[in-house]
Design a protein around this motif. Structure first.
Motif, PDB file in Angstrom:
ATOM      1  N   TYR A   3     -12.522   6.622   3.671  1.00 13.75           N
ATOM      2  CA  TYR A   3     -11.566   6.438   2.747  1.00 13.75           C
ATOM      3  C   TYR A   3      -9.981   6.971   2.761  1.00 13.75           C
ATOM      4  O   TYR A   3      -9.141   6.314   2.170  1.00 13.75           O
ATOM      5  CB  TYR A   3     -12.019   7.066   1.117  1.00 13.75           C
ATOM      6  CG  TYR A   3     -13.282   6.371   0.769  1.00 13.75           C
ATOM      7  CD1 TYR A   3     -12.845   4.745   0.481  1.00 13.75           C
ATOM      8  CD2 TYR A   3     -14.373   7.156   0.272  1.00 13.75           C
ATOM      9  CE1 TYR A   3     -14.263   4.236  -0.171  1.00 13.75           C
ATOM     10  CE2 TYR A   3     -15.551   6.049  -0.060  1.00 13.75           C
ATOM     11  CZ  TYR A   3     -15.241   4.828  -0.492  1.00 13.75           C
ATOM     12  OH  TYR A   3     -16.619   4.173  -0.866  1.00 13.75           O
ATOM     13  N   VAL A   4     -10.149   7.635   3.899  1.00 19.05           N
ATOM     14  CA  VAL A   4      -8.593   8.397   4.058  1.00 19.05           C
ATOM     15  C   VAL A   4      -7.922   6.977   5.014  1.00 19.05           C
ATOM     16  O   VAL A   4      -6.837   6.703   4.824  1.00 19.05           O
ATOM     17  CB  VAL A   4      -8.607   9.459   4.777  1.00 19.05           C
ATOM     18  CG1 VAL A   4      -7.310   9.637   5.645  1.00 19.05           C
ATOM     19  CG2 VAL A   4      -8.754  10.639   3.964  1.00 19.05           C
ATOM     20  N   CYS A   5      -8.911   6.498   5.828  1.00 22.98           N
ATOM     21  CA  CYS A   5      -8.379   5.375   6.675  1.00 22.98           C
ATOM     22  C   CYS A   5      -8.077   4.244   5.863  1.00 22.98           C
ATOM     23  O   CYS A   5      -7.017   3.494   6.068  1.00 22.98           O
ATOM     24  CB  CYS A   5      -9.633   4.994   7.657  1.00 22.98           C
ATOM     25  SG  CYS A   5      -9.645   6.346   8.999  1.00 22.98           S
ATOM     26  N   ILE A   6      -8.894   3.853   4.647  1.00 23.93           N
ATOM     27  CA  ILE A   6      -8.660   2.853   3.974  1.00 23.93           C
ATOM     28  C   ILE A   6      -7.505   2.846   3.078  1.00 23.93           C
ATOM     29  O   ILE A   6      -6.668   2.172   2.889  1.00 23.93           O
ATOM     30  CB  ILE A   6      -9.916   2.605   2.905  1.00 23.93           C
ATOM     31  CG1 ILE A   6     -11.193   2.223   3.706  1.00 23.93           C
ATOM     32  CG2 ILE A   6      -9.521   1.683   1.784  1.00 23.93           C
ATOM     33  CD1 ILE A   6     -12.418   2.039   2.712  1.00 23.93           C
ATOM     34  N   LEU A   7      -7.010   4.171   2.464  1.00 21.47           N
ATOM     35  CA  LEU A   7      -5.793   4.302   2.004  1.00 21.47           C
ATOM     36  C   LEU A   7      -4.835   4.218   2.853  1.00 21.47           C
ATOM     37  O   LEU A   7      -3.578   3.751   2.573  1.00 21.47           O
ATOM     38  CB  LEU A   7      -5.962   5.924   1.438  1.00 21.47           C
ATOM     39  CG  LEU A   7      -6.732   6.258   0.028  1.00 21.47           C
ATOM     40  CD1 LEU A   7      -6.863   7.659  -0.008  1.00 21.47           C
ATOM     41  CD2 LEU A   7      -6.571   5.228  -1.189  1.00 21.47           C
ATOM     42  N   VAL A   8      -4.931   4.535   4.146  1.00 21.75           N
ATOM     43  CA  VAL A   8      -3.668   4.486   4.850  1.00 21.75           C
ATOM     44  C   VAL A   8      -3.492   2.787   5.045  1.00 21.75           C
ATOM     45  O   VAL A   8      -2.187   2.327   5.344  1.00 21.75           O
ATOM     46  CB  VAL A   8      -3.843   4.843   6.403  1.00 21.75           C
ATOM     47  CG1 VAL A   8      -2.988   4.507   7.473  1.00 21.75           C
ATOM     48  CG2 VAL A   8      -3.934   6.536   6.255  1.00 21.75           C
ATOM     49  N   VAL A   9      -4.485   1.973   5.470  1.00 24.82           N
ATOM     50  CA  VAL A   9      -4.188   0.515   5.399  1.00 24.82           C
ATOM     51  C   VAL A   9      -3.762  -0.042   4.100  1.00 24.82           C
ATOM     52  O   VAL A   9      -2.714  -0.843   4.159  1.00 24.82           O
ATOM     53  CB  VAL A   9      -5.500  -0.178   5.825  1.00 24.82           C
ATOM     54  CG1 VAL A   9      -5.425  -1.545   5.722  1.00 24.82           C
ATOM     55  CG2 VAL A   9      -6.035   0.481   7.226  1.00 24.82           C
ATOM     56  N   LEU A  10      -4.044   0.542   2.890  1.00 25.84           N
ATOM     57  CA  LEU A  10      -3.587  -0.106   1.617  1.00 25.84           C
ATOM     58  C   LEU A  10      -2.173   0.197   1.608  1.00 25.84           C
ATOM     59  O   LEU A  10      -1.497  -0.401   0.845  1.00 25.84           O
ATOM     60  CB  LEU A  10      -4.541   0.350   0.447  1.00 25.84           C
ATOM     61  CG  LEU A  10      -5.888  -0.148   0.335  1.00 25.84           C
ATOM     62  CD1 LEU A  10      -6.713   0.394  -0.775  1.00 25.84           C
ATOM     63  CD2 LEU A  10      -6.036  -1.572   0.398  1.00 25.84           C
ATOM     64  N   LEU A  11      -1.595   1.312   2.037  1.00 25.36           N
ATOM     65  CA  LEU A  11      -0.423   2.037   1.744  1.00 25.36           C
ATOM     66  C   LEU A  11       0.534   0.872   2.387  1.00 25.36           C
ATOM     67  O   LEU A  11       1.704   1.014   2.072  1.00 25.36           O
ATOM     68  CB  LEU A  11      -0.134   3.156   2.160  1.00 25.36           C
ATOM     69  CG  LEU A  11      -0.725   4.164   1.107  1.00 25.36           C
ATOM     70  CD1 LEU A  11      -0.645   5.848   1.953  1.00 25.36           C
ATOM     71  CD2 LEU A  11      -0.271   4.375   0.081  1.00 25.36           C
ATOM     72  N   ARG A  12       0.159   0.283   3.457  1.00 24.13           N
ATOM     73  CA  ARG A  12       0.935  -0.702   4.219  1.00 24.13           C
ATOM     74  C   ARG A  12       0.944  -1.987   3.480  1.00 24.13           C
ATOM     75  O   ARG A  12       1.794  -2.738   4.038  1.00 24.13           O
ATOM     76  CB  ARG A  12       0.351  -0.771   5.776  1.00 24.13           C
ATOM     77  CG  ARG A  12       0.435   0.572   6.558  1.00 24.13           C
ATOM     78  CD  ARG A  12      -0.246   0.222   7.822  1.00 24.13           C
ATOM     79  NE  ARG A  12      -0.251   1.455   8.460  1.00 24.13           N
ATOM     80  CZ  ARG A  12      -0.929   1.636   9.735  1.00 24.13           C
ATOM     81  NH1 ARG A  12      -1.999   0.779  10.059  1.00 24.13           N
ATOM     82  NH2 ARG A  12      -1.256   2.876  10.313  1.00 24.13           N
ATOM     83  N   LEU A  13       0.059  -2.254   2.838  1.00 25.16           N
ATOM     84  CA  LEU A  13       0.176  -3.610   2.233  1.00 25.16           C
ATOM     85  C   LEU A  13       1.197  -3.658   1.013  1.00 25.16           C
ATOM     86  O   LEU A  13       1.400  -2.716   0.360  1.00 25.16           O
ATOM     87  CB  LEU A  13      -1.132  -3.761   1.516  1.00 25.16           C
ATOM     88  CG  LEU A  13      -2.223  -4.159   2.804  1.00 25.16           C
ATOM     89  CD1 LEU A  13      -3.622  -4.313   1.928  1.00 25.16           C
ATOM     90  CD2 LEU A  13      -2.012  -5.050   3.680  1.00 25.16           C
ATOM     91  N   ARG A  14       1.659  -4.782   0.822  1.00 24.33           N
ATOM     92  CA  ARG A  14       2.674  -5.164  -0.331  1.00 24.33           C
ATOM     93  C   ARG A  14       1.875  -5.973  -1.243  1.00 24.33           C
ATOM     94  O   ARG A  14       2.014  -7.046  -1.304  1.00 24.33           O
ATOM     95  CB  ARG A  14       3.852  -5.897   0.086  1.00 24.33           C
ATOM     96  CG  ARG A  14       4.652  -4.994   1.203  1.00 24.33           C
ATOM     97  CD  ARG A  14       6.081  -5.799   1.352  1.00 24.33           C
ATOM     98  NE  ARG A  14       6.678  -5.015   2.425  1.00 24.33           N
ATOM     99  CZ  ARG A  14       7.924  -5.426   2.765  1.00 24.33           C
ATOM    100  NH1 ARG A  14       8.516  -6.630   2.461  1.00 24.33           N
ATOM    101  NH2 ARG A  14       8.775  -4.616   3.456  1.00 24.33           N
ATOM    102  N   ASN A  15       1.058  -5.323  -2.181  1.00 23.41           N
ATOM    103  CA  ASN A  15       0.373  -6.109  -3.111  1.00 23.41           C
ATOM    104  C   ASN A  15       0.473  -5.334  -4.562  1.00 23.41           C
ATOM    105  O   ASN A  15       0.154  -4.060  -4.438  1.00 23.41           O
ATOM    106  CB  ASN A  15      -1.161  -6.121  -2.629  1.00 23.41           C
ATOM    107  CG  ASN A  15      -2.014  -6.864  -3.247  1.00 23.41           C
ATOM    108  OD1 ASN A  15      -2.142  -6.675  -4.543  1.00 23.41           O
ATOM    109  ND2 ASN A  15      -2.484  -7.932  -2.777  1.00 23.41           N
TER     110      ASN A  15
END
Length: 340
Positions: A214-226
């Motif tokens: 979930y830390v890796c998922i959060l890192v990816v989500l933080l890069r998204l503009r959504n």
């Protein structure tokens, strides 16, 4: 986890935890009626939630991916646990010998171990779906999900089998309890093995894997503009927090109980406190079986849509469905049923 002991007090211990060599009443004396009511409540909530998940998955969604297989098996695991709760709550009545005690203990342990593993598998599946979306498409197939599920059930069965084999029904002045009686020459070793297995599975295998995914998922989500990523991030934090709240306190209590086997903190007062902590934390851990359908199924867009379709066929539910659709319009979870 453990099953029930004396229906008068030690609600959840199939294992004899009296490791002291002195006479000490380590029974915390908690109210039996309150625990019975909590068990029946957990049974009702867990039964309704997990049966609904199974019904919608099998009847309408079908099994098409690893995510669907994970949801199905997680619901089955939780259902195995909750189906034993009414039996534990009414253990003051004598059943048909040791066989039911063995079945109850084995099923209880099987459901709890497998449930913890499947929650972890769900985390890995979501990690692959977001962090390695393209490369992991083949790994997230129905075939691999089925193989992983078979392995998890086999491991869980191996971990739960000793509790079923050594479980016996005892009569203590008319109060029946399902206890675990290991052979005297290896009793301490079996108790240590059981306690450490619980701690290792929950705290040192599943929890670190979940946190990493979930830390890796959060890192990816933080890069998204959504605009919806905030909701997805809150859901992720909620999943991890619920696992920590439900399982960490219980495992800490189990670890403290294990230390008493080595005469560390084995005073009468400490044993009373640890036994009371075990009772309370085991109830808290069981609530995870009721929460899982909500955080892993009902929040998913595909699952909600199928459930809404099922309810819309019922005249009594049409108004509820229209109201639910209005509230949820514009706030659908784009990553539901796979990543978040």
């Amino acid at each position: 986890m453990r099953s029930f002991s004396s229906p008068q007090h030690k609600m959840f211990t199939t294992e004899d935890y009296d490791y002291s060599t002195y006479s000490c009443d380590t029974n915390p004396g908690l109210v039996q009626g309150s625990y019975q009511m909590l068990l029946y409540l957990l049974f009702f909530l867990g039964l309704m939630g997990n049966v609904t998940v199974l019904w919608v998955l099998i009847r309408y969604i079908k099994l098409k991916s690893m995510t669907d297989v994970c949801l199905l098996n997680l619901a089955l695991s939780d259902l195995v646990v909750v189906l034993t709760l009414p039996l534990w709550a009414s253990l003051q009545q004598q059943y048909s010998g040791d066989w039911l005690c063995k079945v109850m203990s084995g099923a209880y342990q099987l459901g709890l171990y497998s449930g913890t593993f499947f929650v972890t598998l769900m985390s890995v599946d979501r990690y692959l779906a977001i962090v390695h979306a393209v490369a992991a498409m083949r790994a997230r197939s129905l075939r691999y999900g089925t193989v992983a599920s078979v392995v998890i059930w086999a491991l869980s069965l191996a971990a739960a089998l000793p509790q079923a084999v050594f479980a016996q029904l005892e009569d203590e002045d008319g109060a029946f309890s399902c206890q675990t009686h290991y052979p005297e020459n290896v009793a301490t070793s079996w108790k240590m093995y059981h306690n450490f297995t619980e701690n290792v599975v929950s705290l040192f295998i599943c929890l670190p894997v979940m946190v990493y995914c979930y830390v890796c998922i959060l890192v990816v989500l933080l890069r998204l503009r959504n605009s919806k990523k905030d909701r997805a991030m809150k859901l992720i934090l909620g999943i991890v927090c619920m696992f920590v709240i439900c399982w960490v306190p219980y495992n800490v209590a189990v670890f403290l109980k294990t230390l008493q086997m080595f005469n560390i903190g084995s005073s009468c007062e400490m044993e009373v406190r640890v036994n009371a902590a075990l009772q309370v934390t085991q109830i808290i851990a069981l609530t995870h079986c009721c929460v899982n359908p909500v955080i892993y199924a009902f929040v998913g867009e595909k699952f909600r849509n199928c459930l809404r379709l099922v309810l819309s066929k019922n005249l009594f539910c049409k108004r509820l469905v229209r109201h639910t659709a209005t509230l949820s319009r514009g706030s659908e979870n784009e990553t539901s049923n796979t990543p978040v």
